[in-house]
Design an enzyme around this catalytic site. Structure first.
Site, mmCIF file in Angstrom:
data_model
loop_
_atom_site.group_PDB
_atom_site.id
_atom_site.type_symbol
_atom_site.label_atom_id
_atom_site.label_comp_id
_atom_site.label_asym_id
_atom_site.label_seq_id
_atom_site.Cartn_x
_atom_site.Cartn_y
_atom_site.Cartn_z
ATOM 1 N N ASP A 155 0.849 -1.188 0.000
ATOM 2 C CA ASP A 155 0.000 0.000 0.000
ATOM 3 C C ASP A 155 0.887 1.241 0.000
ATOM 4 O OD1 ASP A 155 -2.285 1.812 0.752
ATOM 5 O OD2 ASP A 155 -3.305 -0.099 1.045
ATOM 6 N N HIS A 213 -3.725 6.085 3.550
ATOM 7 C CA HIS A 213 -4.422 4.916 3.001
ATOM 8 C C HIS A 213 -3.857 3.617 3.567
ATOM 9 C CE1 HIS A 213 -5.721 2.005 -0.128
ATOM 10 N NE2 HIS A 213 -6.729 2.825 -0.308
ATOM 11 N N SER A 524 -11.071 -0.940 -1.011
ATOM 12 C CA SER A 524 -9.818 -0.826 -0.251
ATOM 13 C C SER A 524 -10.022 -1.191 1.202
ATOM 14 C CB SER A 524 -9.302 0.618 -0.275
ATOM 15 O OG SER A 524 -8.483 0.846 -1.375
#
Ligand SMILES: *[C@@H]1O[C@H](CO)[C@@H](O)[C@H](O)[C@H]1NC(C)=O
Ligand SMILES: *[C@@H]1O[C@H](CO)[C@@H](O)[C@H](O)[C@H]1NC(C)=O
Ligand SMILES: *[C@@H]1O[C@H](CO)[C@@H](O)[C@H](O)[C@H]1NC(C)=O
Ligand SMILES: *[C@@H]1O[C@H](CO)[C@@H](O)[C@H](O)[C@H]1NC(C)=O
Ligand SMILES: *[C@@H]1O[C@H](CO)[C@@H](O)[C@H](O)[C@H]1NC(C)=O
Ligand SMILES: *[C@@H]1O[C@H](CO)[C@@H](O)[C@H](O)[C@H]1NC(C)=O
Ligand SMILES: *[C@@H]1O[C@H](CO)[C@@H](O)[C@H](O)[C@H]1NC(C)=O
Length: 738
Positions: A155, A213, A524
């Protein structure tokens, strides 16, 4: 000033904001255009492994790869560069080359294929409760909360200082762990055991998260217990990941919003070398053939080592065929709601109420009715409540515009496509975001009366709403690269998820305030939930193959919502198999499925040959020589998948076989039960499976006949093997082409 002009001013900020809520095609176009400016381009060069190459050579892997590169001493080659030499995730390397240099490489013996680099995008906590995870009970009891399992997160990196990554109760990593963590002694611990960065074709640097994220996804999969987590007081509770005592290995392969394929493959390569157990991939690009798709290739090499790969289905729903990461050896995850709401109720002058949601819930806002107007143009709406259609704009953005226009509050309603899916966000204006249906009703109320009014009642965090429901953005099948394999596989919580999200304000472009926890939405977010569940199952069954673990998760999933009705989609319609796969994950049941549909590596090779890949394509995917004429070729329907799609295109009946392995009690008897829609007839032979040993295998045949020509659309049948303890459920449907 027009609304659109204002939009442009703040759009740079909101590109980032949007990415986590839902990928917009604007971002996609924007990113891909800025590629390939220099003379040299980056390629993934697949080559035969040295032992398969014709010449008997003494090469070690790195020099073998280097031997394909242009002669370093020739002047024309100055600047060509070998970026990564892959050892585990594929047979090949990444390099920056001119077209001429590439031609030279293609001539060399052992060359297989050259795949141009592209970019993938990121597909952006009550959820453990919602998943039925309770300390000391069920799977959280037996599996020790993921102890000893290593989850690799590919990620944007991680914020190593975040509260969620403390290591209370987490043992030292297992001896097989070969990786390293470079955040320094005080930040690396038994929770955060690994960190590596691969950015723009280069290894090195800290795997620090610039956007939040990766911090978010890592905390969902395996964040440790943090008491009193909340977003500005909302959603308050103990924040915890699905596998709280599992280890985390972080591979930074994405920059702010995008991830190069060569970097993703390098991250997978390192993860496979380091000794992880589960990979979580919350990223994806446009659907492409397995040969041009390094995540499919890397994931194949991962399952060869017994590593389970969970990956996001994509955020391009509800368009048919929008699934990404759909190879059958990957667990492909859709996104659905949970029962928590950040409730903000609209009460109209006529007494009708509509429940909406928002993260901005000022306690001192008046609950008195205010004059209500439908937004028509950019005039002032002083002290009024404004009803406005979202139409692709975020509520946050609209709130800024309407606050400028002196609005007292606003009701944002979804467009028709978005339907009932409400992505919550913070705001600067008191508001409620409501469904398309509610918006239509409020609109006709405005038309029906001279002096329409509305008030907002903020109810904070509530639980017990009907759930789950598939979100509009969750990508849908059919699975273009292999229409005979049903995708997505399963769904999990993926909207309005409270998870770790702190980072320095200067870098926190998409948050309003620095908050240690944020609320995010996307496949996600559902993907790391499934990575966590996978870790829990693997903890109890370390010897199970990735296919067996997938089967356990799929066949124990459920397909009814909390209202006991079939799980719905964003249009309040029953979610089709192409939206939900086999159903919603049920972690506690997944650890004890009774029977599993297992798949051998050779079956995947037979399946790939059945898709008519050439022998060269086969080498690109599996990393070794394959001669499909010597392989037992399998059709897609014959791959021993836990869900079944039959082709009824050239005939109105189809017969396939499946094999189940007994992983429950040694002596057990299963009887078949079927749910069949009108127009379909199903026959299963035999109808009773009797086992006397653990790991015993039994085969059966399924014949599907379409009895009515008028049966149109997507239908769903179910096959259940039922014993006195277990229900092993598989959906059956028909191949659809776009
Ligand atoms: C390139 O030149 C260096 C020094 O002149 C020499 O040592 C090396 O062997 C040469 N490499 C090749 C591949 O010819
Ligand atoms: C948890 O596991 C332990 C040991 O395996 C067992 O003794 C106990 O009864 C289990 N508790 C629950 C609530 O399942
Ligand atoms: C509500 O409180 C905030 C700060 O707590 C203040 O800025 C705002 O003016 C108040 N609004 C009203 C309508 O009183
Ligand atoms: C409300 O009235 C406006 C203008 O008269 C019209 O355009 C619109 O279609 C009406 N909407 C509804 C839901 O009746
Ligand atoms: C593949 O196997 C077939 C049958 O054994 C053989 O005829 C053919 O030459 C082989 N192809 C390659 C490329 O080795
Ligand atoms: C399934 O059908 C095939 C023939 O189509 C047959 O050979 C096989 O024995 C059947 N298997 C079972 C378990 O009935
Ligand atoms: C199945 O197809 C055959 C011809 O292919 C046709 O004769 C038969 O009536 C069809 N059966 C049904 C139930 O539609």
């Amino acid at each position: 000033m027009s609304l659109y002009k204002m939009k442009n001013i703040i759009i740079a900020l909101f590109i980032l904001f949007f990415l986590l809520s839902s990928i917009s095609s604007f971002v996609l176009a924007h990113v891909t255009k800025s590629l390939n400016v220099s003379q040299r381009s980056t390629y993934i060069i697949h080559v035969l492994p040295p032992q398969d190459a014709a010449s008997s050579n003494p090469f070690d892997l790195k020099s073998w790869h280097q031997s394909f590169m242009p002669d370093a001493n020739s002047t024309s080659a100055t600047g060509s560069q070998l970026l990564y030499s892959y050892s585990y995730a594929c047979s090949g390397f990444a390099a920056r080359l001119t077209k001429e240099e590439l031609k030279g490489i293609e001539m060399k013996p052992g060359f297989v294929s050259a795949i141009p680099d592209r970019m993938y995008q990121l597909l952006t906590t009550h959820t453990p409760d919602f998943l039925g995870l309770t300390i000391g009970e069920g799977i959280w009891n037996h599996s020790n909360l993921g102890k000893g399992i290593i989850i690799g997160i590919l990620d944007t990196g991680v914020d190593p200082e975040h509260l969620s990554f403390h290591d209370d109760g987490v043992p030292a990593p297992p001896s097989k762990w070969k990786g390293s963590c470079n955040f320094g002694k005080h930040l690396c611990n038994n929770k955060l055991i690994g960190s590596k960065a691969f950015v723009d074709g280069h290894v090195g640097g800290l795997a620090t998260d610039e956007t939040g994220h990766g911090t978010n996804t890592a905390s969902i999969a395996a964040g440790n217990f943090v008491k009193g987590a909340n977003y500005k007081g909302l959603g308050r509770g103990t924040a915890v990941g699905v596998a709280p005592l599992a280890h985390l290995a972080i591979y930074k392969v994405c920059k702010v919003i995008s991830c190069l394929l060569v970097d993703i493959l390098a991250g997978m390569d390192a993860a496979l070398e380091d000794g992880i157990d589960v990979i979580s991939l919350s990223l994806g690009g446009l659907s492409s053939s397995y040969i041009t798709n390094p995540t499919a290739v890397g994931a194949y090499h991962a399952i060869e080592k017994g590593i389970v790969v969970t990956a996001a289905a994509g955020n391009d729903g509800p368009n048919p065929g929008s699934i990404v990461n759909g190879a059958p050896w990957i667990l492909t995850v859709a996104a659905s709601t949970n029962d928590r709401r950040f409730k903000s109720t609209v009460r109209l002058g006529n007494g009708d109420e509509f429940d909406g949601e928002t993260l901005f819930q000022p306690i001192n806002f008046t609950s008195e009715p205010l004059p209500l107007a439908f937004f028509t143009n950019l005039r002032y709406y002083t002290n009024k409540m404004v009803l406005i259609e979202a139409n692709g704009d975020s509520a946050f953005e609209l709130g800024g515009v309407l606050r400028e226009r002196r609005s007292a509050g606003m009701i944002v309603f979804n467009d028709q496509l978005t339907g009932n899916t409400i992505i919550v966000s913070d705001n600067v204006l008191p508001n409620s975001c409501v469904s398309y249906d509610a918006g239509m009703k409020i609109k006709s109320y405005i038309n029906s009366t001279e002096n329409p009014t509305a008030s907002l009642i903020f109810k904070g965090t509530t639980f017990g709403s009907v759930a789950p429901e598939i979100t509009f953005f969750s990508s849908r099948g059919p699975n273009i690269q292999s229409p005979g394999i049903l995708k997505p596989d399963v769904t999990g919580p993926g909207i309005n998820i409270l998870a770790a999200g702190t980072f320095p304000p200067s870098k926190a472009l998409y948050v309003v305030d620095k908050q240690p926890f944020n609320v995010e939405s996307g496949t996600s977010m559902s993907t790391p939930h499934l990575a966590g569940v996978t870790a829990l199952v693997k903890c109890v069954h370390p010897d199970w193959s990735p296919a067996a673990i997938k089967s356990a998760i799929l066949t124990t999933s459920y397909d009814k919502g909390s209202d006991k009705m079939p799980i719905k989609d964003e249009q309040y319609k029953e979610a089709s198999v192409f939206a939900i796969g086999n159903g919603h994950v049920d972690p506690s049941k997944a650890m004890d499925p009774g029977l599993v549909y297992d798949i051998e590596l050779d079956d995947y090779i037979g399946y790939l040959c059945g898709l008519n890949y050439s022998d060269g394509d086969m080498t690109t995917i599996v990393g070794k020589r394959v001669n499909c004429s010597n392989v037992k070729v399998l059709s897609e329907a014959e791959l021993n998948y836990p869900t079944i799609l039959v082709s009824l295109i050239s005939s109105n009946s189809s017969k396939i076989s499946r094999t189940v392995t007994n992983v429950g009690n040694a002596r057990s008897t299963y009887k078949v039960e079927m749910e069949v829609p009108e127009g379909i007839s199903l026959m299963v032979d035999p109808e009773i499976l009797q086992f006397s040993k653990v790991n015993e295998k039994k085969s059966f045949n399924v014949t599907v006949i379409k009895t009515s020509k008028s049966l149109k659309g997507i239908w769903k049948a179910q096959l259940k093997w039922v014993s006195n303890i277990y229900i092993v459920r598989s959906v059956i449907s028909e191949v659809k082409l776009l």
